[in-house]
Design a protein around this motif. Structure first.
Motif, mmCIF file in Angstrom:
data_model
loop_
_atom_site.group_PDB
_atom_site.id
_atom_site.type_symbol
_atom_site.label_atom_id
_atom_site.label_comp_id
_atom_site.label_asym_id
_atom_site.label_seq_id
_atom_site.Cartn_x
_atom_site.Cartn_y
_atom_site.Cartn_z
ATOM 1 N N ALA A 87 45.824 -19.844 23.832
ATOM 2 C CA ALA A 87 46.339 -21.198 23.642
ATOM 3 C C ALA A 87 45.494 -22.026 22.667
ATOM 4 O O ALA A 87 45.508 -23.249 22.707
ATOM 5 C CB ALA A 87 46.492 -21.921 24.983
ATOM 6 N N VAL A 88 44.764 -21.359 21.783
ATOM 7 C CA VAL A 88 44.021 -22.052 20.728
ATOM 8 C C VAL A 88 45.020 -22.398 19.634
ATOM 9 O O VAL A 88 45.773 -21.516 19.208
ATOM 10 C CB VAL A 88 42.922 -21.134 20.148
ATOM 11 C CG1 VAL A 88 42.201 -21.789 18.990
ATOM 12 C CG2 VAL A 88 41.957 -20.697 21.219
ATOM 13 N N PRO A 89 45.065 -23.649 19.166
ATOM 14 C CA PRO A 89 45.993 -23.964 18.078
ATOM 15 C C PRO A 89 45.777 -23.002 16.900
ATOM 16 O O PRO A 89 44.635 -22.745 16.502
ATOM 17 C CB PRO A 89 45.632 -25.401 17.699
ATOM 18 C CG PRO A 89 45.018 -25.970 18.941
ATOM 19 C CD PRO A 89 44.287 -24.817 19.589
ATOM 20 N N HIS A 90 46.848 -22.472 16.356
ATOM 21 C CA HIS A 90 46.704 -21.396 15.370
ATOM 22 C C HIS A 90 46.069 -21.854 14.067
ATOM 23 O O HIS A 90 45.459 -21.048 13.367
ATOM 24 C CB HIS A 90 48.037 -20.678 15.129
ATOM 25 C CG HIS A 90 49.002 -21.387 14.259
ATOM 26 N ND1 HIS A 90 49.907 -22.297 14.730
ATOM 27 C CD2 HIS A 90 49.216 -21.295 12.925
ATOM 28 C CE1 HIS A 90 50.644 -22.747 13.740
ATOM 29 N NE2 HIS A 90 50.249 -22.151 12.624
ATOM 30 N N ASP A 91 46.161 -23.143 13.749
ATOM 31 C CA ASP A 91 45.498 -23.611 12.538
ATOM 32 C C ASP A 91 43.978 -23.566 12.705
ATOM 33 O O ASP A 91 43.256 -23.115 11.813
ATOM 34 C CB ASP A 91 45.973 -25.009 12.140
ATOM 35 C CG ASP A 91 45.965 -26.008 13.278
ATOM 36 O OD1 ASP A 91 45.980 -25.611 14.462
ATOM 37 O OD2 ASP A 91 45.959 -27.218 12.992
ATOM 38 N N LYS A 92 43.491 -23.963 13.876
ATOM 39 C CA LYS A 92 42.042 -23.909 14.144
ATOM 40 C C LYS A 92 41.554 -22.456 14.258
ATOM 41 O O LYS A 92 40.518 -22.098 13.698
ATOM 42 C CB LYS A 92 41.713 -24.683 15.409
ATOM 43 C CG LYS A 92 41.877 -26.187 15.251
ATOM 44 C CD LYS A 92 41.564 -26.921 16.523
ATOM 45 C CE LYS A 92 41.658 -28.414 16.417
ATOM 46 N NZ LYS A 92 42.760 -28.971 15.696
ATOM 47 N N ALA A 93 42.303 -21.635 14.970
ATOM 48 C CA ALA A 93 41.933 -20.219 15.095
ATOM 49 C C ALA A 93 41.957 -19.542 13.729
ATOM 50 O O ALA A 93 41.051 -18.772 13.386
ATOM 51 C CB ALA A 93 42.891 -19.514 16.058
ATOM 52 N N GLY A 94 42.962 -19.851 12.931
ATOM 53 C CA GLY A 94 43.075 -19.269 11.600
ATOM 54 C C GLY A 94 41.925 -19.661 10.693
ATOM 55 O O GLY A 94 41.443 -18.856 9.896
ATOM 56 N N ALA A 95 41.475 -20.904 10.826
ATOM 57 C CA ALA A 95 40.341 -21.360 10.014
ATOM 58 C C ALA A 95 39.077 -20.586 10.376
ATOM 59 O O ALA A 95 38.318 -20.177 9.490
ATOM 60 C CB ALA A 95 40.128 -22.858 10.204
ATOM 61 N N GLU A 96 38.864 -20.353 11.667
ATOM 62 C CA GLU A 96 37.682 -19.595 12.105
ATOM 63 C C GLU A 96 37.729 -18.154 11.602
ATOM 64 O O GLU A 96 36.743 -17.630 11.079
ATOM 65 C CB GLU A 96 37.587 -19.598 13.630
ATOM 66 C CG GLU A 96 37.229 -20.935 14.225
ATOM 67 C CD GLU A 96 37.261 -20.926 15.747
ATOM 68 O OE1 GLU A 96 37.125 -19.835 16.356
ATOM 69 O OE2 GLU A 96 37.438 -22.012 16.328
ATOM 70 N N ILE A 97 38.860 -17.515 11.774
ATOM 71 C CA ILE A 97 39.026 -16.133 11.323
ATOM 72 C C ILE A 97 38.856 -16.058 9.802
ATOM 73 O O ILE A 97 38.173 -15.176 9.269
ATOM 74 C CB ILE A 97 40.421 -15.596 11.724
ATOM 75 C CG1 ILE A 97 40.533 -15.477 13.244
ATOM 76 C CG2 ILE A 97 40.711 -14.247 11.060
ATOM 77 C CD1 ILE A 97 41.961 -15.303 13.734
ATOM 78 N N SER A 98 39.465 -17.001 9.104
ATOM 79 C CA SER A 98 39.455 -17.002 7.647
ATOM 80 C C SER A 98 38.066 -17.207 7.063
ATOM 81 O O SER A 98 37.748 -16.642 6.011
ATOM 82 C CB SER A 98 40.406 -18.079 7.115
ATOM 83 O OG SER A 98 41.721 -17.777 7.513
ATOM 84 N N GLU A 99 37.257 -18.000 7.726
ATOM 85 C CA GLU A 99 35.875 -18.213 7.259
ATOM 86 C C GLU A 99 35.156 -16.876 7.116
ATOM 87 O O GLU A 99 34.522 -16.601 6.097
ATOM 88 C CB GLU A 99 35.130 -19.122 8.238
ATOM 89 C CG GLU A 99 33.674 -19.330 7.905
ATOM 90 C CD GLU A 99 33.429 -20.326 6.793
ATOM 91 O OE1 GLU A 99 32.505 -20.092 5.991
ATOM 92 O OE2 GLU A 99 34.168 -21.317 6.727
#
Length: 168
Positions: A87-99
């Motif tokens: 349930a992590v917002p996908h924009d925040k999760a995506g930013a972490e993964i993308s970093e």
């Protein structure tokens, strides 16, 4: 016979696609959405967003490098698997993964910041100072073909938000 010149390759985007963290999250996302009746977050969607964003970039003469646009598009929804799992917002999760991915794929710090800002704001389009954010937001929304969708009657998008005509 007409000869079509080869288009320049995008080596850092290829590295994104081949990155183990990208592949792991992409495979999970496809599994989570295999029975989804609404718009899926497939690789076709990622490429549609990239191509539409690049068209906007060219038409508005924004001067954003093609590989930066494609990187942001390939990564903009990659956090959806974490959204389904935790349930992590996908924009925040995506930013972490993308970093992590962008660092491994040779992107410079200013390029990473621009791409991550676009990922973080692609749902709201609220980073007007960042041209990349704006075109990823627009491309993400316009990539959807609501006028052909079989799940239209069950969709939670408002009628104003739906793409009911062909454009871009």
């Amino acid at each position: 016979m007409i000869s079509i010149p080869l288009i320049d390759k995008l080596p850092r985007c290829q590295k994104i696609y081949e990155h183990p963290l990208y592949r792991e999250n992409f495979v999970k996302l496809q599994e989570f959405e295999k029975d989804r009746i609404f718009c899926r977050h497939s690789f076709e969607h990622f490429l549609d967003v990239a191509r539409i964003a690049y068209i906007i970039n060219l038409e508005q003469d924004l001067g954003i490098e093609r590989e930066i646009i494609y990187a942001a598009a390939l990564l903009h929804d990659i956090g959806r698997a974490m959204q389904y799992e935790n349930a992590v917002p996908h924009d925040k999760a995506g930013a972490e993964i993308s970093e992590l991915i962008l660092s491994d794929c040779g992107f410079l710090d200013d390029e990473k910041r621009m791409i991550i800002n676009a990922i973080l704001s692609h749902r709201k389009g609220n980073d007007e100072g960042n041209k990349l954010s704006s075109i990823i937001y627009t491309a993400d929304k316009t990539s959807r073909q609501c006028y052909m969708c079989k799940a239209q009657k069950d969709c939670n998008w408002t009628m104003e938000k739906r793409n009911l005509e062909i454009y871009i």
